[in-house]
Scaffold this motif. Structure first.
Motif, short mmCIF file in Angstrom:
data_model
loop_
_atom_site.label_atom_id
_atom_site.label_comp_id
_atom_site.label_asym_id
_atom_site.label_seq_id
_atom_site.Cartn_x
_atom_site.Cartn_y
_atom_site.Cartn_z
N GLU A 270 -32.30 -21.28 -53.13
CA GLU A 270 -33.09 -20.05 -53.23
C GLU A 270 -32.28 -18.91 -52.62
N PRO A 271 -31.57 -18.14 -53.43
CA PRO A 271 -30.69 -17.09 -52.92
C PRO A 271 -31.41 -16.02 -52.10
N LEU A 272 -32.72 -15.87 -52.27
CA LEU A 272 -33.44 -14.86 -51.49
C LEU A 272 -33.39 -15.15 -49.99
N TYR A 273 -33.15 -16.42 -49.61
CA TYR A 273 -33.02 -16.73 -48.19
C TYR A 273 -31.74 -16.15 -47.60
N ARG A 274 -30.81 -15.73 -48.45
CA ARG A 274 -29.60 -15.09 -47.95
C ARG A 274 -29.87 -13.67 -47.44
N THR A 275 -31.01 -13.13 -47.76
CA THR A 275 -31.37 -11.79 -47.32
C THR A 275 -31.81 -11.80 -45.86
N VAL A 276 -31.17 -10.97 -45.05
CA VAL A 276 -31.63 -10.81 -43.66
C VAL A 276 -32.72 -9.75 -43.65
N TRP A 277 -33.94 -10.20 -43.41
CA TRP A 277 -35.11 -9.32 -43.45
C TRP A 277 -35.37 -8.66 -42.09
N GLU A 278 -35.10 -9.40 -41.01
CA GLU A 278 -35.53 -8.91 -39.70
C GLU A 278 -34.54 -9.33 -38.61
N LEU A 279 -34.32 -8.41 -37.68
CA LEU A 279 -33.74 -8.73 -36.38
C LEU A 279 -34.85 -8.58 -35.36
N GLY A 280 -35.15 -9.64 -34.65
CA GLY A 280 -36.22 -9.61 -33.66
C GLY A 280 -35.66 -9.74 -32.26
N PHE A 281 -36.44 -9.26 -31.30
CA PHE A 281 -36.01 -9.28 -29.91
C PHE A 281 -37.20 -9.69 -29.05
N GLY A 282 -37.22 -10.97 -28.63
CA GLY A 282 -38.31 -11.47 -27.80
C GLY A 282 -38.14 -10.98 -26.37
N ILE A 283 -39.20 -10.40 -25.82
CA ILE A 283 -39.12 -9.87 -24.45
C ILE A 283 -40.20 -10.44 -23.55
N ASN A 284 -40.89 -11.49 -24.00
CA ASN A 284 -41.90 -12.13 -23.16
C ASN A 284 -41.22 -13.12 -22.23
N THR A 285 -41.09 -12.75 -20.98
CA THR A 285 -40.42 -13.60 -19.99
C THR A 285 -41.41 -14.41 -19.16
N ASP A 286 -42.68 -14.40 -19.56
CA ASP A 286 -43.73 -15.10 -18.81
C ASP A 286 -44.19 -16.37 -19.49
#
Length: 361
Positions: A270-286
C-alpha cells in the motif's frame, strides 16, 4: 478487581472546577468506576448506549457548561460538532482504534489525575516560542547517526496542541500531552497530503502503534501487524524520506532485518503508507508507556519529550501507524534542542491550533 475511585477535580485539563462534571463510560465502566465530585457541585455518570452518538448524548443529557470526560473502550467516537458541544468542555480517551483493556483504562485514568497541566502549558509555550525563531527543525538520533530536516516554510502545515487547559466549547484527547504538525487539518484527512518539507533519514526505535478503522474484521490483521512491528522496541530501523515520502527502509543492525522487511512489505503493498502525515511530539512526562498496542501512548513524553512519526490515514488506509522515537531529539537549525534526548532552552514564538478536536477517538 475493586472499583476504581477517582476525583473529578483532579483532572486539570478542564481548568477551575465548577458546576457539573460528567463522566461518560460504557456499562462495565458504570459499575467499576466511581467518581467523586471533589470541588465540583455534582458528578453525573452516564452510560453511552451502543446505538447512541456521543454528540446526541451531550446535547440531550449533559447540561450546558459541564466538563465531560469520555472513556468507552472499544467504541469509535466521532468528535461532536460545535452545536452539539456548545459551551461544554470535552476530553475523550481514544479507546476505539487500539485494543485498550479495562486495566489500561484504569491506569490512564489514575495517571491523568497526576498530570501537571501547568507544566504542559509551559512546555508547549516554550516549544512554539522557540520553534518560531528557526527556519527548519532537525530530527536526530545520535546513536544511529541519522538526521532529517523539516522545512518550516513548507506549505499546508497545521500545528496542533493537545495539551494544557481547555476553554468553553473546546475538546481534547485524554490523557493530554501531545503537540504535532500535520499535513492538513487534523480532522480532514486527505490521501494526497504529506509533510513535503521533511527530507533525510529517521531511526525508528520505540513502541509502534497500529490504529484500525471501525470494521471488526480488521482486528486479527491489526494484531498481526503490531506483532510484526513490535521488535522496534529493541532494534532500530532506518527510514529514508524525500519530500515527505518514504523512499527506503533498512535495518539498523542485523537483528532488525525481520521488522524492516515487514515494514517494507507493508509500504510496497500500500504505497499510501509511504506518506508522512504527521510529526508528533509527546510531552506527557507523568505517565509511563503501556507495553501494548495502545493509542494513548502517543502522548508519552519520557523525561524531556518524545518525537513520533505518523503514517497512513484511516479510513483512506486500512490502518494508521505511529512510531515512537524516544532516542531521537528535535533541534532548531542552530542545534538547540527543543525536546528529546538533548536538553532544551527557551526562545521565540509561533502560531498553532489550540484545543483542536481529535479526528480518531
Amino acid at each position: 478487581m475493586p472499583p476504581l475511585e477517582i476525583t473529578a477535580s483532579d483532572f486539570g485539563q478542564f481548568g477551575a472546577p465548577s458546576g457539573t462534571f460528567c463522566l461518560v463510560t460504557d456499562e462495565p465502566g458504570h459499575r467499576t468506576i466511581h467518581c467523586r465530585p471533589g470541588r465540583y457541585d455534582r458528578v453525573l455518570h452516564l452510560t453511552l448506549p451502543p446505538e447512541v452518538d456521543l454528540g446526541e448524548l451531550l446535547a440531550q443529557h449533559v447540561p450546558p457548561g459541564a466538563h465531560v470526560l469520555v472513556a468507552c473502550p472499544g467504541r469509535f467516537l466521532a468528535s461532536p460538532g460545535p452545536r452539539e458541544l456548545g459551551d461544554r468542555r470535552l476530553v475523550v480517551l481514544p479507546a476505539g482504534s487500539t485494543p485498550l483493556t479495562a486495566g489500561h483504562v484504569r491506569y490512564l485514568l489514575r495517571t491523568a489525575t497526576r498530570t501537571d497541566i501547568a507544566r504542559q502549558e509551559a512546555v508547549a509555550e516554550e516549544f512554539f516560542d522557540r520553534a518560531g525563531t528557526t527556519e527548519r527543525l532537525l530530527i536526530t538520533d545520535d546513536d544511529a547517526g541519522t538526521e532529517a530536516e523539516f522545512d518550516l516554510d513548507s506549505p499546508d502545515c497545521v500545528w496542533n496542541q493537545q495539551a494544557g487547559v481547555l476553554d468553553d466549547g473546546e475538546q481534547q484527547i485524554f490523557p493530554p500531552g501531545k503537540l504535532s504538525v500535520t499535513a492538513a487539518e487534523i480532522t480532514t484527512f486527505s490521501a494526497g497530503a504529506r509533510l513535503s518539507g521533511l527530507t533525510g533519514a529517521l531511526t525508528l526505535r520505540g513502541w509502534p502503534i497500529v490504529h484500525r478503522g471501525a470494521d471488526p474484521a480488521d482486528v486479527p490483521v491489526q494484531q498481526r501487524l503490531f506483532e510484526a512491528l513490535a521488535p522496534l522496541v529493541n532494534v532500530p530501523v532506518r527510514l529514508d524520506v524525500t519530500g515527505g515520502l518514504i523512499t527506503g527502509v533498512a535495518p539498523g543492525q542485523p537483528s532488525a532485518a525481520p521488522v524492516a522487511r515487514a515494514l517494507e512489505e507493508l509500504l510496497s503493498a500500500e504505497p499510501l503508507y509511504r506518506t508522512v502525515w504527521e510529526l508528533g511530539f509527546g510531552i506527557n512526562t507523568d505517565t509511563e508507556i503501556v507495553p501494548a498496542n495502545c493509542g494513548p501512548n502517543e502522548v508519552y513524553g519520557a523525561g524531556h519529550g518524545v518525537v513520533n512519526l505518523g503514517l497512513g490515514v484511516t479510513p483512506t488506509t486500512r490502518f494508521a501507524l505511529a512510531f515512537l522515537m524516544p532516542r531521537s531529539s528535535l533541534l532548531t537549525s542552530d542545534g538547540t534542542a527543543l525536546l528529546g534526548a538533548r536538553k532544551a532552552v527557551r526562545r521565540g514564538r509561533m502560531q498553532r491550533v489550540a484545543g483542536a478536536g481529535c479526528g480518531c477517538h
